[in-house]
Design an enzyme around this catalytic site. Structure first.
Site, PDB file in Angstrom:
ATOM      1  N   LYS A 165       6.745   6.775  16.606  1.00  0.00           N
ATOM      2  CA  LYS A 165       7.264   6.362  15.313  1.00  0.00           C
ATOM      3  C   LYS A 165       6.110   6.375  14.314  1.00  0.00           C
ATOM      4  CE  LYS A 165       6.936   2.925  13.318  1.00  0.00           C
ATOM      5  NZ  LYS A 165       6.022   2.372  12.230  1.00  0.00           N
ATOM      6  N   THR A 176       0.187   4.271  11.170  1.00  0.00           N
ATOM      7  CA  THR A 176       0.987   3.076  11.450  1.00  0.00           C
ATOM      8  C   THR A 176       2.040   3.532  12.441  1.00  0.00           C
ATOM      9  OG1 THR A 176       2.405   1.338  10.618  1.00  0.00           O
ATOM     10  CG2 THR A 176       2.439   3.411   9.404  1.00  0.00           C
ATOM     11  N   GLU A 255       6.514   9.386   4.105  1.00  0.00           N
ATOM     12  CA  GLU A 255       7.389   8.764   3.130  1.00  0.00           C
ATOM     13  C   GLU A 255       7.415   9.516   1.790  1.00  0.00           C
ATOM     14  OE1 GLU A 255       5.226   5.278   3.540  1.00  0.00           O
ATOM     15  OE2 GLU A 255       6.587   4.325   4.966  1.00  0.00           O
ATOM     16  N   SER A 382      10.876  -5.685   0.315  1.00  0.00           N
ATOM     17  CA  SER A 382      12.010  -6.295  -0.388  1.00  0.00           C
ATOM     18  C   SER A 382      13.311  -6.079   0.375  1.00  0.00           C
ATOM     19  CB  SER A 382      12.134  -5.704  -1.785  1.00  0.00           C
ATOM     20  OG  SER A 382      12.347  -4.323  -1.729  1.00  0.00           O
TER      21      SER A 382
END
Length: 382
Positions: A165, A176, A255, A382
């Site tokens: 991942k 990460t 991302e 968030s």
């Protein structure tokens, strides 16, 4: 796929650790007959409780891995370490093994304790679902990943499989990221350690999305020995191939990225020098935004090459050549072909840099910097 090699079971379940729901806990079990393991973890001086536990238990043998998304259990002090220990103890009791034989891994937000009751209940559920459920396990360790990452290598006498991942903070050491690789080849503990260190160096340590190093990076190689002894060089090749495949998948899922960028440096006086130059270019936001805008701005690349200290990478700036997708836009440290000849619309982009200072070379993968990356990482918690 981690259950492709003989001797392995896997499961992935929803334990309720992710706010977004879905699978968030994976369990991988080595049934043997051998239980050799190799481990590589983050070099960040700030490291998570599960990393501490797994390092302390690493003696060349692991029989199970439990991994959760939905929380990193990092910067959580003594309480976080106690959670990792309790998790290992619970899994050990479920499987009838020692807690020291259980590797614990976590990924997610830093600075928050896990819901231990949910995690332990999830582990119990995962134990009941152990089987050929590699896809569920791969899905359970995702955080911001848009898709799971799996790879396999089928050799004549043995098999290697893996899941990983990661989608951001892809920087040495590693990312990460969590990565679990299995093989049914028989390996000693020392051999497993040497092979995974080599594979990581040639794969995960040669991707760099944004220069950010995580607190939880963990790569584990498990060897069941179910297929017997194999040529050691062949096993190293196979494990490295799986690691490289997974590393490329991480970059491809970075991302918000619109381009995957291969930065290849040749003509260096050493491989270390080649990697240093490639890394300097990969960490330039100016270069990365130029690629996002489909602009082959070789001046930004040349400028970054010049930031590497001479003692690390000796070269004459007047000798440097730069190619974008095969077009030589910089020749001898100056203007080359018309940059308008370069087409940067495809997803994959090649930047080649020739230092003309030796024979060593290295390639590092990165990605462009987009609006999507900024949004993803500004809204992460968030």
């Amino acid at each position: 796929m981690i259950t492709k090699p003989s001797g392995f079971l896997a499961a992935g379940v929803a334990a309720g650790l992710k706010k977004s729901g879905g699978r968030d806990l994976a369990l991988i079990v080595n049934q043997g007959p051998e239980f050799s393991a190799g481990l590589v973890t983050t070099t960040n001086r700030v490291f998570a409780a599960p990393v501490q536990w797994t390092r302390e238990m690493a003696d060349g043998t692991f029989r199970a891995i439990i991994a959760n998304s939905g929380g990193a259990n990092a910067a959580t002090g003594v309480a976080g370490y106690q959670q990792s220990a309790a998790t290992a103890q619970h899994v050990a009791e479920l499987l009838g093994i020692k807690s020291a034989d259980v590797a614990v891994c976590s990924t997610g937000m830093i600075g928050e304790l896990l819901d231990l009751d949910a995690l332990l209940a999830g582990a119990t559920a995962a134990k009941e679902q152990l089987g050929d459920n590699w896809q569920d396990a791969a899905d359970a360790i995702r955080t911001t990943d848009t898709r799971s990452k799996t790879a396999e290598y089928l050799a004549d006498t043995f098999t290697v499989g893996g899941i990983a991942k990661g989608a951001g903070m892809l920087a040495p050491a590693m990312a990460t990221m969590l990565c679990f690789i299995t093989t049914d080849a028989a390996l000693s503990s020392a051999e497993a350690q040497e092979i995974i260190e080599y594979a990581v160096d040639k794969s995960f340590n040669r991707i760099d999305s944004d220069g950010a190093m995580s607190t939880n990076d963990t790569v584990i190689l498990l060897a069941s020995g179910a297929a017997g002894r194999a040529d050691l060089a062949a096993v190293r090749t196979a494990v490295t191939a799986v690691a490289k495949d997974l590393a490329r998948q991480l970059i491809a899922d970075a991302e918000g990225a619109a381009h995957d960028i291969a930065i290849s440096v040749r003509g260096a006086h050493s491989e270390t020098a080649a990697l240093a130059v490639a890394r300097a270019v990969s960490r330039s936001n100016l270069v990365k935004t130029a690629i996002f805008g489909n602009d082959p701005n070789w001046g930004r690349v040349l400028s970054q090459v010049g930031t590497v200290p001479a003692e690390v990478a000796p070269f004459d700036p007047g000798d440097v050549d730069i190619y974008f997708n095969g077009i030589q836009v910089c020749r001898g440290g100056g203007v080359g072909a018309d940059r308008a000849l370069v087409d940067l619309t495809p997803r994959e982009v090649s930047i080649e840099i020739d230092l003309h200072a030796g024979t060593a070379q290295a390639t590092l993968w990165t990605n462009d910097l987009t609006h999507g990356y900024v949004h993803e990482n500004s809204a992460y918690s968030s």
